[in-house]
Scaffold this motif. Structure first.
Motif, PDB file in Angstrom:
ATOM      1  N   ASP A   1      30.777  57.304  42.643  1.00 36.56           N
ATOM      2  CA  ASP A   1      29.784  57.044  41.360  1.00 36.56           C
ATOM      3  C   ASP A   1      28.787  56.162  42.009  1.00 36.56           C
ATOM      4  O   ASP A   1      27.477  56.347  41.881  1.00 36.56           O
ATOM      5  CB  ASP A   1      30.730  56.528  40.340  1.00 36.56           C
ATOM      6  N   ILE A   2      29.472  55.185  42.847  1.00 40.17           N
ATOM      7  CA  ILE A   2      28.225  54.243  43.293  1.00 40.17           C
ATOM      8  C   ILE A   2      27.432  54.924  44.197  1.00 40.17           C
ATOM      9  O   ILE A   2      26.074  54.564  44.307  1.00 40.17           O
ATOM     10  CB  ILE A   2      29.185  53.156  43.883  1.00 40.17           C
ATOM     11  N   LEU A   3      27.958  55.801  45.188  1.00 42.48           N
ATOM     12  CA  LEU A   3      27.091  56.708  46.344  1.00 42.48           C
ATOM     13  C   LEU A   3      26.202  57.280  45.363  1.00 42.48           C
ATOM     14  O   LEU A   3      24.897  57.454  45.966  1.00 42.48           O
ATOM     15  CB  LEU A   3      28.112  57.283  47.189  1.00 42.48           C
ATOM     16  N   ARG A   4      26.612  58.133  44.304  1.00 39.67           N
ATOM     17  CA  ARG A   4      25.552  58.883  43.465  1.00 39.67           C
ATOM     18  C   ARG A   4      24.264  57.747  43.089  1.00 39.67           C
ATOM     19  O   ARG A   4      23.170  58.466  43.175  1.00 39.67           O
ATOM     20  CB  ARG A   4      26.297  59.577  42.455  1.00 39.67           C
ATOM     21  N   LYS A   5      24.811  56.811  42.709  1.00 34.34           N
ATOM     22  CA  LYS A   5      23.705  55.818  41.951  1.00 34.34           C
ATOM     23  C   LYS A   5      22.736  55.348  43.028  1.00 34.34           C
ATOM     24  O   LYS A   5      21.582  55.328  42.963  1.00 34.34           O
ATOM     25  CB  LYS A   5      24.301  54.636  41.222  1.00 34.34           C
ATOM     26  N   GLN A   6      23.424  55.163  44.311  1.00 32.96           N
ATOM     27  CA  GLN A   6      22.586  54.521  45.366  1.00 32.96           C
ATOM     28  C   GLN A   6      21.579  55.732  45.974  1.00 32.96           C
ATOM     29  O   GLN A   6      20.499  55.403  46.510  1.00 32.96           O
ATOM     30  CB  GLN A   6      23.314  54.066  46.572  1.00 32.96           C
ATOM     31  N   ARG A   7      21.927  57.023  46.010  1.00 30.93           N
ATOM     32  CA  ARG A   7      21.207  58.039  46.501  1.00 30.93           C
ATOM     33  C   ARG A   7      20.275  58.886  45.732  1.00 30.93           C
ATOM     34  O   ARG A   7      20.258  60.235  45.550  1.00 30.93           O
ATOM     35  CB  ARG A   7      22.065  58.927  47.426  1.00 30.93           C
ATOM     36  N   THR A   8      20.354  58.465  44.271  1.00 30.95           N
ATOM     37  CA  THR A   8      19.449  59.091  43.332  1.00 30.95           C
ATOM     38  C   THR A   8      18.155  59.449  43.763  1.00 30.95           C
ATOM     39  O   THR A   8      17.383  58.614  44.132  1.00 30.95           O
ATOM     40  CB  THR A   8      19.628  58.542  41.929  1.00 30.95           C
ATOM     41  N   ARG A   9      17.667  60.922  43.545  1.00 28.99           N
ATOM     42  CA  ARG A   9      16.340  61.422  43.658  1.00 28.99           C
ATOM     43  C   ARG A   9      15.726  61.693  42.216  1.00 28.99           C
ATOM     44  O   ARG A   9      16.526  62.475  41.619  1.00 28.99           O
ATOM     45  CB  ARG A   9      16.306  62.351  44.838  1.00 28.99           C
ATOM     46  N   TYR A  10      14.543  61.301  42.054  1.00 28.70           N
ATOM     47  CA  TYR A  10      13.750  61.730  40.840  1.00 28.70           C
ATOM     48  C   TYR A  10      12.888  62.611  41.178  1.00 28.70           C
ATOM     49  O   TYR A  10      11.806  62.575  42.245  1.00 28.70           O
ATOM     50  CB  TYR A  10      13.215  60.436  40.136  1.00 28.70           C
TER      51      TYR A  10
END
Length: 172
Positions: free
Chosen positions: A142-151
């Motif tokens: 979950d932390i890795l997903r939040k860090q690597r979020t692309r919009y």
């Protein structure tokens, strides 16, 4: 070159070195000849000034450079001959001498301590074991997903969880 080593404290040493002044004077003379080739001295064409005048203008500077280089070279050579592991930069001091044909200086410095490793054949190393639970794995993902979020840009109305950029021009 004469070298004398003294132990001041546990790790502090003093190295006394005597260098023949003849070698230093010869090097100063060689350097002054090189400087004289390009020296611009008022009243003389470049490279045509008498050696005596070149020595008056540049002698002190050249002598200081040669002494600095000779001190460094002789210190490194003496430290290698004595098998010293010098820690840090030494403090150099010119020592007084009765002999006019000898240049003496002292260098005070610290050495690395001698470390003796004892017998470790009877020692055991404890290898730690760690258990990773599913909750810790999910938290890390979950932390890795939040860090690597692309919009990505979308052409719809903003919804919960969207990132919105607003251009606003306010006037009174």
């Amino acid at each position: 070159m004469q070298v004398q080593l003294e132990t001041l404290e546990k790790l502090e040493r003093r190295l006394s070195v005597a260098l023949p002044l003849q070698n230093i004077d010869a090097e100063v003379g060689n350097r002054l000849k090189r400087v004289a080739r390009n020296a611009k001295i008022q009243g003389f064409r470049p490279g045509k000034a008498p050696m005596k005048i070149v020595e008056q203008n540049y002698g002190a500077q050249v002598r200081e450079e040669v002494l600095g280089e000779q001190i460094q070279l002789s210190f490194n050579k003496a430290a290698n001959e004595q098998n010293l592991r010098v820690a840090g930069y030494p403090q150099f001091a010119i020592a007084p001498t009765e002999d006019a044909a000898v240049f003496k200086y002292t260098a005070t410095f610290e050495v690395y301590p001698e470390v003796a490793v004892g017998d470790i054949s009877g020692k055991e190393v404890e290898k730690p074991t760690v258990e990773v639970t599913e909750a810790e794995i999910d938290k890390t993902i979950d932390i890795l997903r939040k860090q690597r979020t692309r919009y990505n840009r979308v052409e719809r109305a903003a919804a919960n969880g969207d990132r919105v950029i607003i251009d606003f021009n306010g006037k009174i």
